[in-house]
Structures are given as structure tokens and as C-alpha cells.
Design a protein around this motif. Structure first.
Motif, PDB file in Angstrom:
ATOM      1  N   PRO A 184       0.835  -1.207   0.000  1.00  0.00           N
ATOM      2  CA  PRO A 184       0.000   0.000   0.000  1.00  0.00           C
ATOM      3  C   PRO A 184       0.866   1.251   0.000  1.00  0.00           C
ATOM      4  O   PRO A 184       1.868   1.337   0.725  1.00  0.00           O
ATOM      5  N   LEU A 185       0.482   2.210  -0.797  1.00  0.00           N
ATOM      6  CA  LEU A 185       1.159   3.499  -0.842  1.00  0.00           C
ATOM      7  C   LEU A 185       0.498   4.438   0.172  1.00  0.00           C
ATOM      8  O   LEU A 185      -0.626   4.185   0.620  1.00  0.00           O
ATOM      9  N   PRO A 186       1.148   5.509   0.556  1.00  0.00           N
ATOM     10  CA  PRO A 186       0.529   6.443   1.512  1.00  0.00           C
ATOM     11  C   PRO A 186      -0.846   6.904   1.032  1.00  0.00           C
ATOM     12  O   PRO A 186      -1.010   7.294  -0.127  1.00  0.00           O
ATOM     13  N   ASN A 187      -1.832   6.818   1.902  1.00  0.00           N
ATOM     14  CA  ASN A 187      -3.202   7.186   1.540  1.00  0.00           C
ATOM     15  C   ASN A 187      -3.372   8.690   1.711  1.00  0.00           C
ATOM     16  O   ASN A 187      -3.247   9.225   2.822  1.00  0.00           O
ATOM     17  N   ILE A 188      -3.647   9.356   0.600  1.00  0.00           N
ATOM     18  CA  ILE A 188      -3.766  10.818   0.631  1.00  0.00           C
ATOM     19  C   ILE A 188      -5.224  11.276   0.568  1.00  0.00           C
ATOM     20  O   ILE A 188      -5.502  12.447   0.339  1.00  0.00           O
ATOM     21  N   PRO A 218      -6.803   1.299   0.104  1.00  0.00           N
ATOM     22  CA  PRO A 218      -5.399   1.655  -0.135  1.00  0.00           C
ATOM     23  C   PRO A 218      -5.018   1.487  -1.608  1.00  0.00           C
ATOM     24  O   PRO A 218      -5.367   0.494  -2.241  1.00  0.00           O
ATOM     25  N   VAL A 219      -4.319   2.478  -2.140  1.00  0.00           N
ATOM     26  CA  VAL A 219      -3.755   2.371  -3.488  1.00  0.00           C
ATOM     27  C   VAL A 219      -2.485   1.539  -3.386  1.00  0.00           C
ATOM     28  O   VAL A 219      -1.625   1.809  -2.543  1.00  0.00           O
TER      29      VAL A 219
END
Length: 322
Positions: A184-188, A218-219
Motif C-alpha cells: 500500500p502506498l501512503p493514503n492521501i 489503499p492504493v
């Protein structure tokens, strides 16, 4: 390929059918095809159909859209893509694919069901939103004779910040995706878009928050790399021969701070970029900007969404169904 039609969560006017797909590394995979089927005093088999495809971290619940198309004489169907909404199964990574062409399987399965219901000569349009719009455009480019047209509602045709951001970030995303594609990348997502929609925070809409959570799913690196590959393909230019209608809000408000102004703008994507990319989809593209529209124009407040539907009416009157 699929089970029979059964009851749907949206009520007695809706039916759902499970489309069995090829298993992947997470096990059995399905998509869900919903049909709007209200009782009619004089039932006839339509010769036209619309297939709706939703966006990221979403599912089909836009009943007003179904009612709109049915009132125009078209049979309405909607896909919940694999690992979204009705199709999400325990243990699956929500929304995850590492190639947008993976969705060809459920799109073609849905079109087979439509042909079985309406006959092989029925004319079909795809109406798609956000990431679904990117998926639909890429599919239509690879299948030039399959559709009568495309109606795209704020399609996700480029990253925020333009192709320069994509070029700069792609190598880093590719490196992560190579070794940890589901990382998962940081969720913005600050939750502002949901705040504009939900009936619990001043919006009009009630929906399943497990299927459309806040913040969004999550991306993951492999998924984002697949989306960026789709953006690069659009940037090089597609050759969709059918007429295309691309509608988006007249402006974006993308900010780390909440503003009531966000209830009347796209807070997810840069609509100027969408307009610039849309002309690269094919030779016959109509672009309409909807003043006061939110990211999903069908969920905009009145009278904005009525104007959106009126613009579709005008476009269909001009171009017909192919």
C-alpha cells in the motif's frame, strides 16, 4: 459462465447475476452484473443497452442513472468489477489488478449476457466513471467495432499534476511494484469527497461504506503502475471510432483544507487535464463542462445533475446509437 438473475441489494426493481471469472493468486474471482428491471405495463425487448462501469473504491448504487437510461428506452446494466462491491470476497485485495486489460474478461462476459437478453443485434453504449472511464476507453480502443458510443463521466485519464508527474514518479512506483506489487502506498484521501456526498455529512446519498469506504481503499503499487500505463497509452493517442461524450465539472478544488466550496467542484481529479486528454481518445469527442458538478456528476446536487442528463440527451440526439 454465470449464475441466474437474483435479488439485488437496491430493491425489487434490480436484479444481479454473478459472472464467474478465471481464478487468480487470491482464489476464486467473480464480477457482478446488475440490471434495472422495473415492472412495465407494456414490456418490450429493448434494442439498445447501456453498460455502466464504476470508478475506484466504488460500486454501482446510482439508481438515478439507471432510471434515466431506462426512461430513454435503453436497457440498463451495471458492472461491479472484480474485487469491488458485490464482487469483493473475503481475503481479496480490494480493487487490485496489475493490468487494466484484466477487466476485458468481465466486460466481455457482461456484453455476452446483454446479447443473450436483447439479441446479438442490440446496440450497446458504455457509460463509465473515473477509473472505469479509463478502463472503458482502453477497451473500446482495442475493440473498435463493439460499441455504439461512450459516455464518460469525469474519466481518470491522467494523474494530478500532468504527465510530468507520471514520468517522474513511474520509475519509483515500478521499483516498488516489481518486488511488492500489493504494497500500500501512503493514503492521501482526506475524506472530503465522501463528505460532499454522504447524507451523514450534508450530502444526499446513502451507500455501503464497506464497499465505498472513507478513506478509500489503499492504493497499491502494482495497481497504480497499471493505471499509469493506461494514462501513457491515452497520452500517445487512442483511435476509438465511435462518438464519445466526456463530461466533467467546470472546475477542481483540490486542497488539504476543507471548504464548503468543495460541494460544487471536483475534489478528486484535475478537470483541466481531463479535458485536454479527452481529445486524444478518438476523432469524434464532445467535451461538456458542468458548472457546479462534483466528481461523479450523477451525484451532484440539483439542478446540476439534471443538466448533466440534459447534455447526454443532446449528445444522443446528435449522434444516435451508431
Amino acid at each position: 459462465m454465470s449464475a441466474e438473475w437474483g435479488p439485488d441489494i437496491l430493491g425489487p426493481d434490480y436484479r444481479v447475476r454473478t459472472l464467474e471469472l478465471r481464478p487468480d493468486d487470491e482464489g476464486d474471482v467473480v464480477a457482478s452484473l446488475v440490471r434495472y428491471a422495473p415492472p412495465l405495463a407494456d414490456p418490450v425487448r429493448p434494442s439498445r443497452a447501456v453498460l455502466y462501469i464504476h470508478g475506484w473504491s466504488d460500486y454501482f448504487f446510482q439508481t438515478g442513472l439507471a432510471e434515466y437510461w431506462q426512461s430513454r428506452g435503453a436497457a440498463f446494466y451495471a458492472l461491479d468489477l472484480r474485487k469491488y462491491g458485490r464482487s469483493l470476497r473475503p481475503g481479496q485485495t480490494p480493487g487490485y489488478v496489475d493490468d487494466l486489460a484484466t477487466y476485458d474478461e468481465e466486460i466481455e462476459a457482461a456484453l455476452d449476457v446483454i446479447a443473450g437478453d436483447l439479441g446479438s443485434r442490440a446496440r450497446v453504449m458504455i457509460n463509465a466513471h473515473s477509473t472505469g472511464g479509463l478502463v472503458a476507453a482502453l477497451w473500446a480502443d482495442r475493440h473498435p467495432g463493439a460499441l455504439s458510443g461512450l459516455v464518460l463521466n469525469s474519466p481518470y485519464l491522467e494523474l494530478q499534476g500532468s504527465s510530468a508527474v507520471r514520468h517522474i514518479s513511474a520509475p519509483a512506483i515500478a521499483q516498488i511494484a516489481r518486488f511488492q506489487p500489493k504494497a500500500p502506498l501512503p493514503n492521501i484521501d482526506p475524506g472530503y469527497y465522501s463528505r460532499t456526498l454522504s447524507s451523514q455529512s450534508g450530502g444526499e446519498w446513502t451507500y455501503n461504506t464497506a464497499w465505498r469506504p472513507t478513506p478509500s481503499f489503499p492504493v497499491r503499487a502494482g495497481w497504480l503502475l497499471a493505471v499509469m500505463a493506461g494514462h501513457a497509452r491515452v497520452a500517445r493517442g487512442l483511435s476509438i471510432p465511435q462518438p464519445i461524450l466526456m463530461c466533467a465539472s467546470s472546475r477542481s478544488v483540490i486542497s488539504p483544507r476543507w471548504s464548503e466550496d468543495m460541494r460544487h467542484a471536483d475534489v478528486v481529479l484535475d478537470v483541466e487535464l481531463l479535458a485536454r486528454r479527452a481529445v486524444q481518445l478518438g476523432p469524434c469527442v464532445t467535451i461538456v463542462r458542468i458548472r457546479g458538478g462534483v466528481h461523479d456528476l450523477t451525484l451532484s446536487p440539483e439542478p446540476v445533475r439534471t443538466r448533466f442528463y440534459a447534455e447526454i440527451d443532446r449528445w444522443v440526439a446528435a449522434y444516435g446509437w451508431g
